[in-house]
Design a protein around this motif. Structure first.
Motif, PDB file in Angstrom:
ATOM      1  N   GLU A 159      44.672  34.378  57.729  1.00  0.00           N
ATOM      2  CA  GLU A 159      44.066  33.162  58.274  1.00  0.00           C
ATOM      3  C   GLU A 159      43.585  33.318  59.713  1.00  0.00           C
ATOM      4  O   GLU A 159      42.806  32.496  60.196  1.00  0.00           O
ATOM      5  N   ASN A 160      44.048  34.355  60.404  1.00  0.00           N
ATOM      6  CA  ASN A 160      43.760  34.501  61.829  1.00  0.00           C
ATOM      7  C   ASN A 160      42.561  35.421  62.053  1.00  0.00           C
ATOM      8  O   ASN A 160      42.585  36.582  61.650  1.00  0.00           O
ATOM      9  N   PRO A 161      41.509  34.933  62.717  1.00  0.00           N
ATOM     10  CA  PRO A 161      40.306  35.745  62.901  1.00  0.00           C
ATOM     11  C   PRO A 161      40.479  36.935  63.835  1.00  0.00           C
ATOM     12  O   PRO A 161      39.610  37.812  63.886  1.00  0.00           O
ATOM     13  N   ASN A 162      41.600  36.976  64.571  1.00  0.00           N
ATOM     14  CA  ASN A 162      41.842  38.110  65.469  1.00  0.00           C
ATOM     15  C   ASN A 162      42.258  39.372  64.721  1.00  0.00           C
ATOM     16  O   ASN A 162      42.262  40.457  65.303  1.00  0.00           O
ATOM     17  N   PHE A 163      42.606  39.219  63.429  1.00  0.00           N
ATOM     18  CA  PHE A 163      43.147  40.353  62.691  1.00  0.00           C
ATOM     19  C   PHE A 163      42.416  40.543  61.372  1.00  0.00           C
ATOM     20  O   PHE A 163      42.064  39.577  60.692  1.00  0.00           O
ATOM     21  N   ASN A 164      42.210  41.802  61.030  1.00  0.00           N
ATOM     22  CA  ASN A 164      41.530  42.168  59.792  1.00  0.00           C
ATOM     23  C   ASN A 164      42.470  43.044  58.964  1.00  0.00           C
ATOM     24  O   ASN A 164      42.739  44.190  59.337  1.00  0.00           O
ATOM     25  N   VAL A 165      42.989  42.470  57.894  1.00  0.00           N
ATOM     26  CA  VAL A 165      43.900  43.229  57.022  1.00  0.00           C
ATOM     27  C   VAL A 165      43.045  44.138  56.137  1.00  0.00           C
ATOM     28  O   VAL A 165      42.361  43.676  55.224  1.00  0.00           O
ATOM     29  N   VAL A 166      43.104  45.440  56.421  1.00  0.00           N
ATOM     30  CA  VAL A 166      42.233  46.397  55.724  1.00  0.00           C
ATOM     31  C   VAL A 166      42.898  47.006  54.487  1.00  0.00           C
ATOM     32  O   VAL A 166      42.214  47.568  53.621  1.00  0.00           O
ATOM     33  N   GLY A 167      44.201  46.902  54.395  1.00  0.00           N
ATOM     34  CA  GLY A 167      44.907  47.442  53.244  1.00  0.00           C
ATOM     35  C   GLY A 167      46.316  46.904  53.167  1.00  0.00           C
ATOM     36  O   GLY A 167      46.911  46.530  54.190  1.00  0.00           O
ATOM     37  N   VAL A 168      46.846  46.837  51.961  1.00  0.00           N
ATOM     38  CA  VAL A 168      48.209  46.348  51.733  1.00  0.00           C
ATOM     39  C   VAL A 168      48.978  47.377  50.918  1.00  0.00           C
ATOM     40  O   VAL A 168      48.482  47.884  49.896  1.00  0.00           O
ATOM     41  N   TYR A 169      50.181  47.679  51.378  1.00  0.00           N
ATOM     42  CA  TYR A 169      51.096  48.571  50.665  1.00  0.00           C
ATOM     43  C   TYR A 169      52.273  47.738  50.166  1.00  0.00           C
ATOM     44  O   TYR A 169      52.858  46.952  50.920  1.00  0.00           O
ATOM     45  N   THR A 170      52.627  47.929  48.912  1.00  0.00           N
ATOM     46  CA  THR A 170      53.741  47.191  48.320  1.00  0.00           C
ATOM     47  C   THR A 170      54.379  48.059  47.247  1.00  0.00           C
ATOM     48  O   THR A 170      53.791  49.057  46.810  1.00  0.00           O
ATOM     49  N   LYS A 171      55.590  47.718  46.851  1.00  0.00           N
ATOM     50  CA  LYS A 171      56.254  48.517  45.820  1.00  0.00           C
ATOM     51  C   LYS A 171      55.561  48.325  44.479  1.00  0.00           C
ATOM     52  O   LYS A 171      54.977  47.271  44.211  1.00  0.00           O
ATOM     53  N   PRO A 172      55.618  49.339  43.611  1.00  0.00           N
ATOM     54  CA  PRO A 172      54.929  49.262  42.326  1.00  0.00           C
ATOM     55  C   PRO A 172      55.455  48.121  41.452  1.00  0.00           C
ATOM     56  O   PRO A 172      56.595  47.672  41.612  1.00  0.00           O
ATOM     57  N   PRO A 173      54.633  47.618  40.522  1.00  0.00           N
ATOM     58  CA  PRO A 173      55.094  46.586  39.591  1.00  0.00           C
ATOM     59  C   PRO A 173      56.352  47.026  38.851  1.00  0.00           C
ATOM     60  O   PRO A 173      56.523  48.207  38.526  1.00  0.00           O
ATOM     61  N   LYS A 174      57.237  46.053  38.582  1.00  0.00           N
ATOM     62  CA  LYS A 174      58.512  46.333  37.908  1.00  0.00           C
ATOM     63  C   LYS A 174      58.530  45.700  36.527  1.00  0.00           C
ATOM     64  O   LYS A 174      58.014  44.601  36.332  1.00  0.00           O
ATOM     65  N   ALA A 175      59.163  46.406  35.607  1.00  0.00           N
ATOM     66  CA  ALA A 175      59.354  45.834  34.271  1.00  0.00           C
ATOM     67  C   ALA A 175      60.386  44.722  34.362  1.00  0.00           C
ATOM     68  O   ALA A 175      61.450  44.884  34.962  1.00  0.00           O
ATOM     69  N   GLY A 198      61.925  40.771  32.390  1.00  0.00           N
ATOM     70  CA  GLY A 198      61.938  39.841  31.267  1.00  0.00           C
ATOM     71  C   GLY A 198      62.259  40.514  29.950  1.00  0.00           C
ATOM     72  O   GLY A 198      62.449  41.726  29.860  1.00  0.00           O
ATOM     73  N   ARG A 199      62.332  39.707  28.909  1.00  0.00           N
ATOM     74  CA  ARG A 199      62.694  40.236  27.586  1.00  0.00           C
ATOM     75  C   ARG A 199      61.674  41.230  27.067  1.00  0.00           C
ATOM     76  O   ARG A 199      62.000  42.196  26.398  1.00  0.00           O
ATOM     77  N   GLY A 200      60.400  40.981  27.388  1.00  0.00           N
ATOM     78  CA  GLY A 200      59.358  41.896  26.924  1.00  0.00           C
ATOM     79  C   GLY A 200      59.171  43.092  27.823  1.00  0.00           C
ATOM     80  O   GLY A 200      58.356  43.972  27.516  1.00  0.00           O
ATOM     81  N   MET A 201      59.930  43.144  28.946  1.00  0.00           N
ATOM     82  CA  MET A 201      59.837  44.235  29.914  1.00  0.00           C
ATOM     83  C   MET A 201      58.390  44.467  30.348  1.00  0.00           C
ATOM     84  O   MET A 201      57.924  45.614  30.488  1.00  0.00           O
ATOM     85  N   ASN A 202      57.672  43.367  30.555  1.00  0.00           N
ATOM     86  CA  ASN A 202      56.298  43.465  31.049  1.00  0.00           C
ATOM     87  C   ASN A 202      56.306  43.798  32.534  1.00  0.00           C
ATOM     88  O   ASN A 202      57.210  43.393  33.274  1.00  0.00           O
ATOM     89  N   LEU A 203      55.281  44.521  32.977  1.00  0.00           N
ATOM     90  CA  LEU A 203      55.181  44.877  34.383  1.00  0.00           C
ATOM     91  C   LEU A 203      54.787  43.646  35.197  1.00  0.00           C
ATOM     92  O   LEU A 203      53.824  42.950  34.879  1.00  0.00           O
TER      93      LEU A 203
END
Length: 313
Positions: free
Chosen positions: A21-37, A39-44
């Motif tokens: 939301e802040n114009p002073n900053f430009n988020v050029v990339g995001v790092y996050t942990k991989p999707p996890k399995a 629920g019952r269906g073990m969906n990612l």
């Protein structure tokens, strides 16, 4: 200022929103942990941060480690000025810390050097602390040992749960992050060395800690219950071989049943499910059986009686 954001859980979401939301900053990339399995269906299932980043068309990277040379090359390709970290979940090696001009800063939800490590909010509640803080820290190679750029202390509201405190600190941390980034951008930041005394470590929560030990004091057990209240798994005891989660409870200093019944930790003292602890008593107010909804104690006991003078484990 070009920013790479590294975060994974719900705690990190307010900070990323503030940056977007802040114009002073430009988020050029995001790092996050991989999707996890899950629920019952073990969906990612994608992390909350991945969902938010993709909704804003920001490139998302989900490496399993940051020590791979190809991962480092990808990180450098963003040509960011600074890396912001909020509950990411991966260790940042020195090569990553030195990637950008301004290095890496972290939103840490404790009054450093108290509760360095993986679970500072839960340990704060479990220990019964009266005060905590959000620290914006310049990261180094140690475990939350870096210099503090901004520190904002708060009194912990009475009877608050870990989940409620997490929400408060997440939003406060997001605000203080922007303050710290502007200080860094304007070359006005100061760096406070952490004290050598008062260091404690917030070890990762183990599932065994969810089980109530009735030998502990009522105050300690109440703190345990508030640590594990939803969305966390819940503190519990066992009765008739069934797990009973205690979602909320009150601290009872005395009970009219004390004189007629010998006080043994874990003993049910009356028909309202007042339970003896190592010292004093608790009375659960909200309970849950496996696969059932949370309900108040009076209704719970109608469907699952726990009579006076039995012992729960």
């Amino acid at each position: 200022m070009k920013v790479i954001f590294m975060g994974t859980p719900k705690f990190a979401v307010p900070a990323l929103i503030k940056l977007l939301e802040n114009p002073n900053f430009n988020v050029v990339g995001v790092y996050t942990k991989p999707p996890k399995a899950s629920g019952r269906g073990m969906n990612l299932v994608k992390s909350p941060i991945q969902v938010l980043a993709e909704a804003h068309n920001i490139p998302v990277v989900t490496p399993k480690t940051l020590r791979d040379s190809e991962v480092l090359d990808k990180l450098k390709s963003f040509a960011a000025d600074i890396i912001v970290v909020a509950a990411y979940g991966l260790i940042l090696p020195t090569t990553v810390l030195e990637t950008t001009e301004y290095g890496c800063i972290d939103i840490h939800p404790s009054d450093l050097p108290r509760w360095r490590g993986a679970a500072p909010i839960q340990r704060t509640i479990m220990a019964g602390d009266k005060q905590t803080a959000v620290c914006i820290m310049k990261m180094d190679e140690g475990l939350d040992t870096g210099d503090v750029i901004l520190r904002h202390k708060i009194e912990i509201p009475k009877n608050i749960t870990a989940a409620e405190l997490e929400n408060i600190l997440a939003n406060l941390g997001a605000d203080k992050l922007l303050d710290a980034l502007l200080l860094i951008k304007n070359d006005e930041a100061t760096y406070e060395k952490q004290k050598e005394e008062g260091v404690t470590y917030a070890n990762k929560i183990d599932r065994s800690e969810e089980k109530i030990n009735w030998q502990r004091s009522a105050a300690e057990i109440i703190a345990q219950i508030r640590t594990f209240s939803p969305p966390y798994p819940g503190a519990y005891f066992v009765y008739n071989n069934e797990v009973v989660k205690v979602i909320d409870a009150v601290h009872i200093n005395t009970t009219n049943s004390q004189q007629s019944t010998k006080v043994i930790p874990g003993l049910v003292m009356d028909n309202n499910l007042t339970i003896a602890c190592g010292s004093e008593f608790i009375r659960p107010t909200l309970l849950q059986r496996p696969g059932r909804k949370m309900i108040h104690t009076e209704a719970f006991l109608r469907g699952f009686p726990i009579p006076k003078e039995v012992k729960v484990k």
